[in-house]
Design an enzyme around this catalytic site. Structure first.
Site, PDB file in Angstrom:
ATOM      1  N   TYR A  40      30.368  22.425  16.299  1.00  0.00           N
ATOM      2  CA  TYR A  40      31.741  22.454  15.781  1.00  0.00           C
ATOM      3  C   TYR A  40      31.712  22.021  14.312  1.00  0.00           C
ATOM      4  CZ  TYR A  40      36.818  22.405  16.079  1.00  0.00           C
ATOM      5  OH  TYR A  40      38.143  22.672  15.885  1.00  0.00           O
ATOM      6  N   LYS A  95      35.940  40.368  40.068  1.00  0.00           N
ATOM      7  CA  LYS A  95      35.293  41.409  39.264  1.00  0.00           C
ATOM      8  C   LYS A  95      34.327  40.774  38.269  1.00  0.00           C
ATOM      9  CE  LYS A  95      35.053  45.871  38.564  1.00  0.00           C
ATOM     10  NZ  LYS A  95      36.209  46.746  38.360  1.00  0.00           N
ATOM     11  N   GLU A 137      41.861  46.939  34.883  1.00  0.00           N
ATOM     12  CA  GLU A 137      41.757  46.836  36.342  1.00  0.00           C
ATOM     13  C   GLU A 137      43.144  46.780  36.974  1.00  0.00           C
ATOM     14  OE1 GLU A 137      38.930  46.560  39.554  1.00  0.00           O
ATOM     15  OE2 GLU A 137      38.610  46.729  37.408  1.00  0.00           O
ATOM     16  N   ASP A 163      39.046  51.530  37.931  1.00  0.00           N
ATOM     17  CA  ASP A 163      39.664  52.153  39.100  1.00  0.00           C
ATOM     18  C   ASP A 163      39.610  53.676  38.994  1.00  0.00           C
ATOM     19  OD1 ASP A 163      40.346  49.647  40.088  1.00  0.00           O
ATOM     20  OD2 ASP A 163      42.232  49.621  39.006  1.00  0.00           O
ATOM     21  N   ALA A 196      46.717  61.616  44.299  1.00  0.00           N
ATOM     22  CA  ALA A 196      46.858  62.027  42.903  1.00  0.00           C
ATOM     23  C   ALA A 196      47.038  60.813  41.997  1.00  0.00           C
ATOM     24  CB  ALA A 196      48.041  62.986  42.755  1.00  0.00           C
ATOM     25  N   GLY A 197      46.406  59.700  42.397  1.00  0.00           N
ATOM     26  CA  GLY A 197      46.459  58.501  41.583  1.00  0.00           C
ATOM     27  C   GLY A 197      45.396  58.508  40.502  1.00  0.00           C
ATOM     28  N   ALA A 199      42.349  57.211  40.292  1.00  0.00           N
ATOM     29  CA  ALA A 199      40.979  57.542  40.681  1.00  0.00           C
ATOM     30  C   ALA A 199      40.832  59.026  40.956  1.00  0.00           C
ATOM     31  CB  ALA A 199      40.577  56.720  41.900  1.00  0.00           C
ATOM     32  N   ASN A 287      40.247  53.068  52.106  1.00  0.00           N
ATOM     33  CA  ASN A 287      39.732  51.853  52.724  1.00  0.00           C
ATOM     34  C   ASN A 287      40.893  51.013  53.251  1.00  0.00           C
ATOM     35  OD1 ASN A 287      37.069  51.047  53.148  1.00  0.00           O
ATOM     36  ND2 ASN A 287      36.650  50.980  50.946  1.00  0.00           N
ATOM     37  N   ASN A 319      31.986  51.187  43.654  1.00  0.00           N
ATOM     38  CA  ASN A 319      32.010  51.110  42.192  1.00  0.00           C
ATOM     39  C   ASN A 319      30.967  50.168  41.615  1.00  0.00           C
ATOM     40  OD1 ASN A 319      34.174  52.819  42.429  1.00  0.00           O
ATOM     41  ND2 ASN A 319      35.536  51.635  41.114  1.00  0.00           N
TER      42      ASN A 319
END
Length: 759
Positions: A40, A95, A137, A163, A196-197, A199, A287, A319
């Protein structure tokens, strides 16, 4: 079967000891006034001035180059939906843990309480000086598309919404390999997508980049086929609207070559499947329940190739196969973005890895010696240690070739080694052992089932199908604990020795025959058989159990004695020994003897060396053995150096293929650079030691306990070496996790015993 998660267990996991799953650890010494002044004020001013003159120096003087921001607003968290930024934090921490475990990348998780995409973009953009990359995310579509697109335009560091792109990259790898197996071309196949999201859209875009024909892709959402006759489609869906009279999934699936599901469970029927083209590819990724059950799909069509998002079926689209290694490669060349070429490089790297011969340690981890490229192995397994050294270099090379890298890698062989060291190639040791155990669970006796820790560990072992627990103790006391703590141990066996009169008689006679010339009478044998450690060992000896674990509440000598008397040592083994696995950020090390032999002779040390080397190989690791002393190759005289030197000489004669050297000091044994500089003749100089043999019990016991308490190391053990059947002794006061780990080791030990001793 999916893992059963209990609310209490999950909450305890996240709240036990220090709340949460992450902490910040200094990387520099802070032990003196000078250290503080350098860290510092005033010393910190010097790197500040350098960075002010050249922003890129932030990679040189700060952690930016190995730091990713995992950022969410909590609008689409797992299957929970819009639960808010605060509630998303456990997921973001999780994550971060995966980034660290699989790629050695540090993470700050940032939860932003802002749903307006423009304001969210502004906030994240302002964080660019902090991070080397941004992992977005759990942000709901369609806002997620705008957020990622704008941040990629406005920021000069890699930004990826995992995602979207994680699922796209892994499923694309699986698709390429599936098409190769059935000899179809991606440009020719008809693809039906349900969902249709974010992913699903990313998957379709990536498939098109790989050659899929847009006109051959039919996308469905909750209202049916996305066609040009529908009104009020948002901009993203409109891009994939096709001119067709087809309105429903059931109509669209007829004659399809591929089905991609990123929607809800059980929406696809056996009839739908039967209407697909020859050799259909079905990626049912919802899932926990896929769009069609795996068993139903496999029984409906023999020619099907299937993938799911679940770990209990082949071809798990996970993933974790992608994002840690993609960011690793991007960070290591200081990439300004993760572009399409880098994503495609990851796709091909993953696909090609699945075609390579599978390492033995992966086969063992999954209990399957037949893992090879084919319908049930389209993509690598998550525990494959080659992932980091395959995907990260491919991504880094693509970044360099496409001009988005600000640093170049010239020595790729050196980079390969650096990647292994990032995580420690043995980081996944216990994961491999647990996976091996799950393939063939064994009956494990717990002699201290009156302890709540044992029961909680048994619950995990039962639920995850790692072992079949046998609980010894007072039945009433055990049942009371089970009820008080809402446990469900119906599938575990409870044995109360007070209820086992016939078995007591049988075991007493057996024990009497073993010990009658050691002063034991039949009456004494009957009395002793009521002790749980004695009774448990007899269960193993008479093949009514496969392994025994004890020692949580008793001293080591009192626990090991019944095992020695009843089960005994392996043939040609004169003394058993104890080994600890020590895991820290420098790697995985094996310590012996740490628990049994007080002051072994050189000849006894040779036996310990041999048993320990076999124990290390049990974990699929090549032992590099250092015989420790307070001297280096005769630099000091005394009983300990002399003993160590003689033990090494004898060990080299008995085990000529073993990498071993000594006498050598502990720090020198591990520091290969020091050896190469001062002792280049050492057999350990090339790679350093990973297996440390201590000259006496005092030194070994003190060393591992100090490392645990003040060195921040994780210790797994003690692992008992040299017993005739699987016996493992817990450390006094072991945690639930340590009990589970030891049980998994005992299970694999029992598997190998049965393999080597067929009936």
């Amino acid at each position: 079967m999916a893992i059963k998660i209990r609310k209490e267990d999950a909450l305890n996991y996240h709240s036990h000891n220090q709340p949460g799953k992450i902490e910040v650890v200094p990387t520099k010494s802070l032990s003196s006034q000078l250290d503080l002044a350098l860290a510092y004020s005033p010393g910190v001013a010097e790197p500040c001035k350098e960075i002010a003159a050249n922003k890129d120096d932030s990679y040189k003087y700060t952690s930016k180059g190995n730091l990713v921001g995992v950022i969410s607003n909590g609008t689409a968290v797992l299957g929970l939906g819009n639960i808010g930024a605060d509630a998303s934090k456990p997921v973001m921490e999780g994550k971060g843990v995966l980034f660290k475990k699989f790629a050695g990348i540090d993470v700050f998780d940032i939860e932003i309480n802002e749903e307006d995409p423009d304001k969210f973009i502004e906030i994240v953009k302002s964080l660019e000086p902090t991070f080397g990359g941004i992992n977005l995310e759990d942000i709901k579509a369609p806002e997620s598309f705008k957020i990622e697109q704008e941040l990629r335009k406005q920021m000069s560091i890699p930004v990826m919404h995992d995602d979207q792109h994680g699922t796209a990259i892994i499923s694309a790898s699986a698709l390429l390999n599936a098409l190769e197996i059935i000899d179809k071309k991606i440009q020719d196949i008809k693809i039906v997508v349900n969902g249709a999201g974010a992913a699903a859209i990313a998957c379709v875009k990536l498939y098109i980049s790989l050659g899929a024909t847009k006109e051959n892709i039919i996308m469905c959402d909750s209202k049916g086929v996305i066609n040009t006759r529908r009104t009020n489609l948002d901009e993203t869906k409109s891009e994939f609207a096709i001119d067709t009279e087809v309105d429903t999934l059931q109509e669209a699936i007829k004659g399809a070559d591929m089905f991609l599901g990123l929607s809800i469970g059980d929406i696809l029927t056996a009839n739908d499947l039967e209407g697909m083209a020859e050799n259909p590819i079905v990626f049912a990724l919802a899932n926990p329940n896929p769009e069609i059950g795996y068993d139903l799909a496999m029984s409906t069509r023999e020619d099907i190739i299937m993938a799911t998002g679940r770990s209990d079926h082949p071809n798990q689209v996970n993933n974790v196969l992608g994002f840690p290694y993609i960011f690793r490669g991007a960070l290591d060349v200081r990439a300004t973005s993760i572009n399409e070429e880098m994503k495609l490089a990851a796709v091909h790297a993953i696909a090609n890895l699945a075609k390579q011969p599978v390492p033995e340690l992966v086969n063992k981890a999954y209990g399957d010696n037949k893992i090879q490229f084919g319908k049930e192995y389209l993509i690598p397994k998550p525990l494959d240690p080659r992932l980091i050294t395959t995907i990260s270099p491919a991504v880094a090379k693509a970044a360099i070739e496409t001009g988005v890298a600000r640093a170049e890698i010239t020595d790729w062989e050196k980079y390969h080694i650096e990647l292994q060291h990032r995580i420690g190639i043995d980081e996944k040791l216990m994961s491999r052992i647990i996976n091996r155990a799950k393939k063939q669970p064994q009956r494990v006796v717990f002699a201290e089932a009156h302890d709540l820790k044992i029961l909680k560990a048994a619950q995990i072992l039962q639920d995850e199908k790692i072992a079949c627990p046998i609980l010894l103790g007072n039945r009433e006391s055990i049942q009371k604990l089970i009820e008080e703590h809402n446990l469900d141990l119906q599938d575990s066996t409870i044995i109360d020795t007070a209820e086992e009169k016939d078995k007591i008689e049988k075991f007493a006679v057996s024990y009497y025959e073993k010990r009658k010339r050691k002063g034991v009478t039949l009456a004494e044998a009957k009395k002793l058989m009521r002790e749980r450690n004695m009774y448990g060992c007899m269960l193993v000896e008479h093949n009514e159990a496969d392994a025994i674990i004890s020692g949580l509440t008793k001293d080591y000598p009192k626990t090991i004695l019944p095992a020695l008397q009843i089960i005994g040592m392996e043939k040609e083994v004169k003394k058993v020994a104890g080994m600890y696995i020590i895991v820290n950020k420098k790697g995985t090390f094996f310590f012996a003897d740490t628990t049994v032999n007080v002051d072994p002779t050189p000849e006894e040390l040779v036996d310990i060396i041999g048993m320990t080397a076999r124990g290390v190989k049990f974990f699929d690791i090549e032992p590099r053995v250092a015989m420790l002393s307070y001297s280096n190759f005769g630099s000091s005289k005394g009983d300990v150096p002399d003993k160590a030197k003689k033990a090494v000489q004898l060990a080299k004669e008995k085990f000529p293929d073993l990498i071993i050297d000594g006498d050598i000091q502990a720090n020198v044994a591990i520091d290969k650079e020091m050896q190469q500089s001062n002792y280049p003749f050492s057999a350990l100089a090339a790679k350093g030691a990973n297996t440390l043999i201590f000259p006496n019990l005092a030194s070994g016991n003190i060393a591992y306990k100090l490392l645990m308490e003040i060195g921040g190391a994780e210790a797994i053990g003690p692992i008992l070496l040299g017993m005739n059947k699987p016996v493992h002794i817990l450390q006094l006061g072991s945690s639930i996790r340590e009990i589970v780990n030891m049980a998994a080791i005992a299970v694999v030990d029992a598997q190998l015993y049965k393999k080597n001793n067929p009936k």
